[in-house]
Design a protein around this motif. Structure first.
Motif, PDB file in Angstrom:
ATOM      1  N   ALA A 248       0.531  -0.704  -0.138  1.00  0.00           N
ATOM      2  CA  ALA A 248      -0.143  -0.046  -0.134  1.00  0.00           C
ATOM      3  C   ALA A 248       1.132   1.273   0.179  1.00  0.00           C
ATOM      4  O   ALA A 248       0.088   2.548  -0.829  1.00  0.00           O
ATOM      5  CB  ALA A 248      -0.546  -0.159   0.984  1.00  0.00           C
ATOM      6  N   LEU A 249       1.768   1.669   0.557  1.00  0.00           N
ATOM      7  CA  LEU A 249       2.669   1.841   1.016  1.00  0.00           C
ATOM      8  C   LEU A 249       3.522   2.136  -0.843  1.00  0.00           C
ATOM      9  O   LEU A 249       3.724   3.360  -1.455  1.00  0.00           O
ATOM     10  CB  LEU A 249       4.091   2.144   2.138  1.00  0.00           C
ATOM     11  N   VAL A 250       4.062   1.329  -1.182  1.00  0.00           N
ATOM     12  CA  VAL A 250       4.439   1.464  -2.588  1.00  0.00           C
ATOM     13  C   VAL A 250       4.028   1.774  -3.785  1.00  0.00           C
ATOM     14  O   VAL A 250       4.318   3.248  -4.070  1.00  0.00           O
ATOM     15  CB  VAL A 250       5.166   0.260  -2.908  1.00  0.00           C
ATOM     16  N   THR A 251       2.623   1.642  -3.816  1.00  0.00           N
ATOM     17  CA  THR A 251       1.676   1.430  -4.675  1.00  0.00           C
ATOM     18  C   THR A 251       1.411   3.080  -4.559  1.00  0.00           C
ATOM     19  O   THR A 251       0.830   3.746  -5.385  1.00  0.00           O
ATOM     20  CB  THR A 251       0.233   0.150  -4.750  1.00  0.00           C
ATOM     21  N   THR A 252       0.939   3.154  -3.062  1.00  0.00           N
ATOM     22  CA  THR A 252      -0.011   4.396  -3.268  1.00  0.00           C
ATOM     23  C   THR A 252       1.702   6.085  -3.516  1.00  0.00           C
ATOM     24  O   THR A 252       1.236   6.718  -4.238  1.00  0.00           O
ATOM     25  CB  THR A 252      -0.602   4.889  -1.769  1.00  0.00           C
ATOM     26  N   PHE A 253       2.496   5.343  -3.327  1.00  0.00           N
ATOM     27  CA  PHE A 253       3.724   6.310  -3.713  1.00  0.00           C
ATOM     28  C   PHE A 253       3.433   6.921  -4.738  1.00  0.00           C
ATOM     29  O   PHE A 253       3.639   7.784  -5.378  1.00  0.00           O
ATOM     30  CB  PHE A 253       4.830   6.462  -2.560  1.00  0.00           C
ATOM     31  N   LEU A 254       4.103   5.824  -5.649  1.00  0.00           N
ATOM     32  CA  LEU A 254       4.026   5.603  -7.245  1.00  0.00           C
ATOM     33  C   LEU A 254       2.472   5.903  -7.632  1.00  0.00           C
ATOM     34  O   LEU A 254       3.271   6.905  -9.125  1.00  0.00           O
ATOM     35  CB  LEU A 254       4.229   3.907  -8.017  1.00  0.00           C
ATOM     36  N   ALA A 255       1.713   6.040  -7.197  1.00  0.00           N
ATOM     37  CA  ALA A 255       0.501   6.284  -7.990  1.00  0.00           C
ATOM     38  C   ALA A 255       0.434   7.973  -7.996  1.00  0.00           C
ATOM     39  O   ALA A 255       0.885   8.989  -8.651  1.00  0.00           O
ATOM     40  CB  ALA A 255      -1.190   5.832  -7.700  1.00  0.00           C
ATOM     41  N   ALA A 256       1.178   8.183  -6.402  1.00  0.00           N
ATOM     42  CA  ALA A 256       0.953   9.927  -6.514  1.00  0.00           C
ATOM     43  C   ALA A 256       2.440   9.932  -7.646  1.00  0.00           C
ATOM     44  O   ALA A 256       2.216  11.543  -8.234  1.00  0.00           O
ATOM     45  CB  ALA A 256       1.531  10.320  -5.294  1.00  0.00           C
ATOM     46  N   VAL A 257       3.712  10.026  -7.575  1.00  0.00           N
ATOM     47  CA  VAL A 257       4.956  10.402  -8.390  1.00  0.00           C
ATOM     48  C   VAL A 257       4.083  10.035  -9.901  1.00  0.00           C
ATOM     49  O   VAL A 257       4.094  11.162 -10.275  1.00  0.00           O
ATOM     50  CB  VAL A 257       6.043   9.527  -7.905  1.00  0.00           C
ATOM     51  N   SER A 258       3.778   9.234 -10.134  1.00  0.00           N
ATOM     52  CA  SER A 258       3.280   9.056 -11.619  1.00  0.00           C
ATOM     53  C   SER A 258       1.626  10.233 -11.543  1.00  0.00           C
ATOM     54  O   SER A 258       2.021  10.924 -13.209  1.00  0.00           O
ATOM     55  CB  SER A 258       2.704   7.798 -11.882  1.00  0.00           C
ATOM     56  N   THR A 259       1.103  10.595 -11.280  1.00  0.00           N
ATOM     57  CA  THR A 259       0.136  11.831 -11.169  1.00  0.00           C
ATOM     58  C   THR A 259       1.157  13.121 -11.657  1.00  0.00           C
ATOM     59  O   THR A 259       0.477  13.885 -12.146  1.00  0.00           O
ATOM     60  CB  THR A 259      -0.651  11.569 -10.275  1.00  0.00           C
ATOM     61  N   LEU A 260       2.229  13.477 -10.000  1.00  0.00           N
ATOM     62  CA  LEU A 260       3.320  14.547 -10.725  1.00  0.00           C
ATOM     63  C   LEU A 260       3.547  14.481 -12.205  1.00  0.00           C
ATOM     64  O   LEU A 260       3.249  15.900 -12.722  1.00  0.00           O
ATOM     65  CB  LEU A 260       3.407  14.602  -9.440  1.00  0.00           C
ATOM     66  N   VAL A 261       4.392  14.089 -12.573  1.00  0.00           N
ATOM     67  CA  VAL A 261       5.569  13.121 -14.019  1.00  0.00           C
ATOM     68  C   VAL A 261       3.736  13.718 -14.629  1.00  0.00           C
ATOM     69  O   VAL A 261       4.541  14.150 -15.902  1.00  0.00           O
ATOM     70  CB  VAL A 261       5.991  12.091 -13.461  1.00  0.00           C
ATOM     71  N   ALA A 262       2.493  12.857 -14.811  1.00  0.00           N
ATOM     72  CA  ALA A 262       1.951  13.593 -16.038  1.00  0.00           C
ATOM     73  C   ALA A 262       1.549  14.792 -16.056  1.00  0.00           C
ATOM     74  O   ALA A 262       0.959  15.717 -17.193  1.00  0.00           O
ATOM     75  CB  ALA A 262       0.344  12.216 -15.842  1.00  0.00           C
ATOM     76  N   ALA A 263       1.234  15.638 -14.869  1.00  0.00           N
ATOM     77  CA  ALA A 263       1.211  16.462 -14.569  1.00  0.00           C
ATOM     78  C   ALA A 263       1.295  17.767 -15.306  1.00  0.00           C
ATOM     79  O   ALA A 263       1.758  18.729 -15.926  1.00  0.00           O
ATOM     80  CB  ALA A 263       0.666  17.323 -12.499  1.00  0.00           C
TER      81      ALA A 263
END
Length: 223
Positions: free
Chosen positions: A76-91
């Motif tokens: 949960a820690l890894v995947t939520t961090f991954l989702a948050a960072v990929s959101t930032l990269v896409a933005a």
């Protein structure tokens, strides 16, 4: 022969679990890319309430969905961090095409970005804990509801830190109602739901009181 069958079944179950983790990681990454890209594409376009509902609530919804479906606390820690960072990269990537590359595309500032990332990961972890059937699950569900309701209070109350005059009443009432529905959906029986709602009200009330004290200047920040 029986031992071989048992060992094969165990191996097959392990393989299914590993494949599920891989699919979850990929889904978290792609979900983050999609949410961040759409957020930048609609930013500043259309009715103002669309952007108010999308940021940060689409990001929070993604974090909650990723956390509650994780196969373990660490994942949960890894995947939520991954989702948050990929959101930032896409933005950030989408902002390039609009001629406005910046690191504060989410959260409004560098500090706001850091806070948003921490909030996304924290909510993802809380969402995972809500899968428990004990008091910890009720506490986590209450924390999730309180985080959403507290943000609504902050944005809808005049004089608070992130006040937005157009956020009240329709967007605020809609998000508040959905927050209550989310808390109810995260618990599995009436007693657990009642405890989670009570904790949400308690935590959000304490947050609102502390924020009111802060903005009133009774306890100004240190210079």
């Amino acid at each position: 022969m029986n031992n071989t069958t048992i060992e094969y079944a165990d191996f097959a179950e392990y393989d299914r679990r590993q494949r599920g983790i891989e699919r979850h990681l990929v889904a978290a990454f792609l979900g983050g890319l999609a949410v961040g890209l759409v957020g930048m594409l609609i930013s500043g376009r259309g009715p103002g309430w669309v952007g108010q509902l999308y940021e940060p609530y689409a990001y929070l919804a993604l974090s909650l969905a990723v956390g509650v479906t994780a196969s373990g606390f660490g994942w949960a820690l890894v995947t939520t961090f991954l989702a948050a960072v990929s959101t930032l990269v896409a933005a950030m990537g989408a902002s390039v095409f609009r001629g406005d590359l910046a690191f504060d595309v989410i959260g409004g500032s560098a500090a706001g970005l850091n806070w948003t990332l921490a909030l996304l990961v924290g909510l993802g972890l809380l969402a995972y804990v809500t899968r428990r059937d004990d008091a910890w699950g009720d506490l986590a569900a209450g924390g999730v509801g309180a985080a959403l309701i507290a943000d609504v209070v902050d944005r809808a109350t005049p004089g608070f830190i992130d006040t937005e005059s157009s956020f009240w009443p329709v967007p605020a009432l809609l998000v508040g109602l959905l927050s209550v529905v989310l808390v109810l959906a995260l618990r599995r029986n009436a007693r657990a739901r009642a405890r989670a709602l009570a904790l949400s009200a308690l935590f959000s009330g304490l947050f609102a009181a502390c924020l009111a004290v802060f903005v009133s200047g009774w306890f100004p920040p240190a210079a």
